[in-house]
Design a protein around this motif. Sequence first.
Motif, PDB file in Angstrom:
ATOM      1  N   PRO A 325      41.810  57.075  48.648  1.00  0.00           N
ATOM      2  CA  PRO A 325      43.251  57.010  48.919  1.00  0.00           C
ATOM      3  C   PRO A 325      43.605  56.187  50.139  1.00  0.00           C
ATOM      4  CG  PRO A 325      42.616  59.228  48.326  1.00  0.00           C
ATOM      5  CD  PRO A 325      41.364  58.434  48.366  1.00  0.00           C
ATOM      6  N   ARG A 326      42.850  56.318  51.244  1.00  0.00           N
ATOM      7  CA  ARG A 326      43.242  55.583  52.449  1.00  0.00           C
ATOM      8  C   ARG A 326      43.125  54.066  52.248  1.00  0.00           C
ATOM      9  NH1 ARG A 326      40.510  56.770  57.658  1.00  0.00           N
ATOM     10  NH2 ARG A 326      40.375  58.914  56.967  1.00  0.00           N
ATOM     11  N   MET A 327      42.195  53.660  51.364  1.00  0.00           N
ATOM     12  CA  MET A 327      42.072  52.224  51.095  1.00  0.00           C
ATOM     13  C   MET A 327      43.324  51.697  50.406  1.00  0.00           C
ATOM     14  SD  MET A 327      39.422  51.068  52.330  1.00  0.00           S
ATOM     15  CE  MET A 327      39.812  49.484  51.668  1.00  0.00           C
ATOM     16  N   TYR A 328      43.824  52.498  49.433  1.00  0.00           N
ATOM     17  CA  TYR A 328      45.047  52.083  48.740  1.00  0.00           C
ATOM     18  C   TYR A 328      46.199  51.990  49.741  1.00  0.00           C
ATOM     19  CZ  TYR A 328      42.618  53.233  44.400  1.00  0.00           C
ATOM     20  OH  TYR A 328      41.727  53.264  43.377  1.00  0.00           O
ATOM     21  N   LEU A 329      46.294  53.029  50.581  1.00  0.00           N
ATOM     22  CA  LEU A 329      47.422  53.088  51.525  1.00  0.00           C
ATOM     23  C   LEU A 329      47.354  51.919  52.516  1.00  0.00           C
ATOM     24  CD1 LEU A 329      49.819  54.769  52.604  1.00  0.00           C
ATOM     25  CD2 LEU A 329      48.210  55.819  54.197  1.00  0.00           C
ATOM     26  N   TYR A 330      46.187  51.735  53.151  1.00  0.00           N
ATOM     27  CA  TYR A 330      46.063  50.659  54.150  1.00  0.00           C
ATOM     28  C   TYR A 330      46.281  49.291  53.502  1.00  0.00           C
ATOM     29  CZ  TYR A 330      43.788  54.141  57.194  1.00  0.00           C
ATOM     30  OH  TYR A 330      43.510  55.231  57.947  1.00  0.00           O
ATOM     31  N   THR A 331      45.684  49.109  52.291  1.00  0.00           N
ATOM     32  CA  THR A 331      45.818  47.803  51.640  1.00  0.00           C
ATOM     33  C   THR A 331      47.282  47.539  51.293  1.00  0.00           C
ATOM     34  OG1 THR A 331      43.648  48.147  50.709  1.00  0.00           O
ATOM     35  CG2 THR A 331      44.900  46.345  49.787  1.00  0.00           C
ATOM     36  N   ALA A 332      47.962  48.582  50.795  1.00  0.00           N
ATOM     37  CA  ALA A 332      49.374  48.398  50.434  1.00  0.00           C
ATOM     38  C   ALA A 332      50.184  48.048  51.676  1.00  0.00           C
ATOM     39  CB  ALA A 332      49.910  49.661  49.788  1.00  0.00           C
ATOM     40  N   LEU A 333      49.971  48.768  52.779  1.00  0.00           N
ATOM     41  CA  LEU A 333      50.749  48.491  53.994  1.00  0.00           C
ATOM     42  C   LEU A 333      50.435  47.094  54.533  1.00  0.00           C
ATOM     43  CD1 LEU A 333      50.519  51.976  55.751  1.00  0.00           C
ATOM     44  CD2 LEU A 333      52.519  50.943  54.708  1.00  0.00           C
ATOM     45  N   GLY A 334      49.139  46.743  54.515  1.00  0.00           N
ATOM     46  CA  GLY A 334      48.732  45.406  54.991  1.00  0.00           C
ATOM     47  C   GLY A 334      49.346  44.327  54.121  1.00  0.00           C
ATOM     48  N   ALA A 335      49.315  44.550  52.782  1.00  0.00           N
ATOM     49  CA  ALA A 335      49.849  43.543  51.856  1.00  0.00           C
ATOM     50  C   ALA A 335      51.351  43.394  52.064  1.00  0.00           C
ATOM     51  CB  ALA A 335      49.543  43.949  50.414  1.00  0.00           C
ATOM     52  N   ILE A 336      52.058  44.525  52.275  1.00  0.00           N
ATOM     53  CA  ILE A 336      53.508  44.449  52.493  1.00  0.00           C
ATOM     54  C   ILE A 336      53.794  43.611  53.742  1.00  0.00           C
ATOM     55  CG2 ILE A 336      55.560  45.790  53.160  1.00  0.00           C
ATOM     56  CD1 ILE A 336      54.459  48.040  51.327  1.00  0.00           C
ATOM     57  N   GLY A 337      53.075  43.920  54.831  1.00  0.00           N
ATOM     58  CA  GLY A 337      53.286  43.179  56.087  1.00  0.00           C
ATOM     59  C   GLY A 337      52.998  41.698  55.904  1.00  0.00           C
ATOM     60  N   LEU A 338      51.862  41.389  55.255  1.00  0.00           N
ATOM     61  CA  LEU A 338      51.477  39.977  55.095  1.00  0.00           C
ATOM     62  C   LEU A 338      52.452  39.254  54.167  1.00  0.00           C
ATOM     63  CD1 LEU A 338      47.581  39.914  54.924  1.00  0.00           C
ATOM     64  CD2 LEU A 338      49.066  39.030  56.723  1.00  0.00           C
ATOM     65  N   LEU A 339      52.813  39.941  53.078  1.00  0.00           N
ATOM     66  CA  LEU A 339      53.740  39.331  52.123  1.00  0.00           C
ATOM     67  C   LEU A 339      55.077  39.052  52.798  1.00  0.00           C
ATOM     68  CD1 LEU A 339      53.290  38.733  49.111  1.00  0.00           C
ATOM     69  CD2 LEU A 339      54.769  40.674  48.615  1.00  0.00           C
ATOM     70  N   ALA A 340      55.565  40.051  53.537  1.00  0.00           N
ATOM     71  CA  ALA A 340      56.859  39.874  54.219  1.00  0.00           C
ATOM     72  C   ALA A 340      56.768  38.703  55.193  1.00  0.00           C
ATOM     73  CB  ALA A 340      57.244  41.149  54.945  1.00  0.00           C
ATOM     74  N   SER A 341      55.654  38.614  55.935  1.00  0.00           N
ATOM     75  CA  SER A 341      55.570  37.524  56.913  1.00  0.00           C
ATOM     76  C   SER A 341      55.423  36.177  56.217  1.00  0.00           C
ATOM     77  CB  SER A 341      54.438  37.756  57.917  1.00  0.00           C
ATOM     78  OG  SER A 341      53.248  37.956  57.257  1.00  0.00           O
ATOM     79  N   ILE A 342      54.711  36.141  55.069  1.00  0.00           N
ATOM     80  CA  ILE A 342      54.563  34.863  54.336  1.00  0.00           C
ATOM     81  C   ILE A 342      55.927  34.410  53.810  1.00  0.00           C
ATOM     82  CG2 ILE A 342      53.600  33.804  52.244  1.00  0.00           C
ATOM     83  CD1 ILE A 342      51.073  35.530  52.788  1.00  0.00           C
ATOM     84  N   ILE A 343      56.683  35.368  53.215  1.00  0.00           N
ATOM     85  CA  ILE A 343      58.007  35.007  52.659  1.00  0.00           C
ATOM     86  C   ILE A 343      58.937  34.536  53.775  1.00  0.00           C
ATOM     87  CG2 ILE A 343      60.077  35.929  51.542  1.00  0.00           C
ATOM     88  CD1 ILE A 343      58.182  37.749  49.914  1.00  0.00           C
ATOM     89  N   LEU A 344      58.966  35.323  54.872  1.00  0.00           N
ATOM     90  CA  LEU A 344      59.862  34.950  55.972  1.00  0.00           C
ATOM     91  C   LEU A 344      59.447  33.621  56.580  1.00  0.00           C
ATOM     92  CD1 LEU A 344      60.356  38.431  57.643  1.00  0.00           C
ATOM     93  CD2 LEU A 344      62.073  37.074  56.478  1.00  0.00           C
TER      94      LEU A 344
END
Length: 469
Positions: A325-344
């Motif tokens: 579970p923690r892998m899913y959670l960390y990966t999702a949070l990391g992906a959200i942050g990276l995706l948001a920064s890439i889009i912005l």
Amino acid sequence: MVHSQPGLERLHVLDERGGRKYVYPADVRGRYTRVRPWLFLLLIAFYIALPWISVGGHPAVFLDIAARRFFLFGRTFNAQDFYLVFFLLTGVGFSLIVLASLLGRAWCGWACPQTVFVEGIYRRIERLVEGPAAHRQALAHGPLTLEKLGRKALKHALYLVITFVLAHLFLAYFVSADKLLRMLADGPRAHFGTFLWGLGLTIVLYWNFFWFREQLCLIVCPYGRLQSVMQDPDTINIGYDHRRGEPRGKLKATGVGDCVDCRRCVAVCPTGIDIRNGLQMECVGCAACIDACDEIMGKVKRPPGLIRYESERVLNGEPRHFLRPRMYLYTALGAIGLLASIILWARHLPFEANVLHGRGTAYVLDGDLVRNQVIVHLLNKNAGPSVLSIEPVPPGSGAPPLEFIIPQARVSLGSLEGLAVPVLIALPRTAYHPGMKAQLRVQDSASQSVRLLEVPLSGPNLRSAAARP
Ligand code: SF4
Ligand code: SF4
């Protein structure tokens, strides 16, 4: 070489009174130790080169804090763009958390600048000048002889020169490489403030790389301190296979495990711990003990891997769990942050255009006309000069006619230069109604990017006035 027995009660790098205990890790050879110097060389070149590489006419990384402008890989940012840093740091931060959850302190042992510079430069100089670990330790604890004086003086002179150079290279991140070279040519008197910064940085780095070393990882670094909450029994760490190694005993003893209790793994450890006591927060994941033990296993004709990259669960004889579970959670949070920064980042325009209302009254009545005056504040954030043009967007069919007066419809601006351009908008008094907006189109010649600006218009509310009794 004399080594006290490392335990779990206190940090091995501290003595009973909490004083600093200098560590003299022994040299080691092996597959990981062979790769590390090359990787460190590459990383040192990368860390040093960033301010010197030019992207789009500016350094790849230049953090001009004094002018609150930042050049990153061909893009220019100012203080208003700081929100981008938040998303970038969130993405990078969670990526490091995912890495820690997957591979423990892989970043610390292989890529962190502290490890890279200490192991890639300073420890090498130490070995070169003072010899192997046993010799270095004997020299440090022995009487003051001519040889000791000479070797210590040479080592510290090299440390100081290299640190002085590194501190200046590091300064290039904040003053730019070109300016740094000019400052060096002008001499310290001409730039006394920056000179003091360089000197202060040299002293801090020298103290850190010569003396503080692994204590930064153990005491100061938040990433190191948070490892225990980011990891779990399924994290791949450097671990000792106690089921195979214990009970430890001498080579010819009977009924013992594979560990011959040679203590080579302890001797090579840069934080002085005994990995056989289990995973400890002092372990920076350098893999030296793996190479040391594999070398011993080779000599005693036993299979390698008594110390290896493995999860605690597998070392305890249980099945491996990779996805949890923690892998899913960390990966999702990391992906959200990276995706948001890439889009912005991708949507980040290399110029700014903002509408400000002019001083005084919101509008002026001029005969049958209502005149609005606004200021369009333009800022060129390209790495070089650019021409910014403002043009009106014609109102749609059926909309009241608008007359625009833009005295400076095209302005030429240098990098990070700004200008306030007045814009007058007039319309028939009878056509005005509350909530009306005009549109302006701002185009940047350097990047061909366009931004539409909405200008809220003000005027007398004739309809409500007419409705009034
Ligand atoms: S225990 Fe092994 S991997 Fe950890 S710091 Fe010591 S030598 Fe490096
Ligand atoms: S190097 Fe290997 S064999 Fe020697 S003490 Fe460490 S774990 Fe045991």
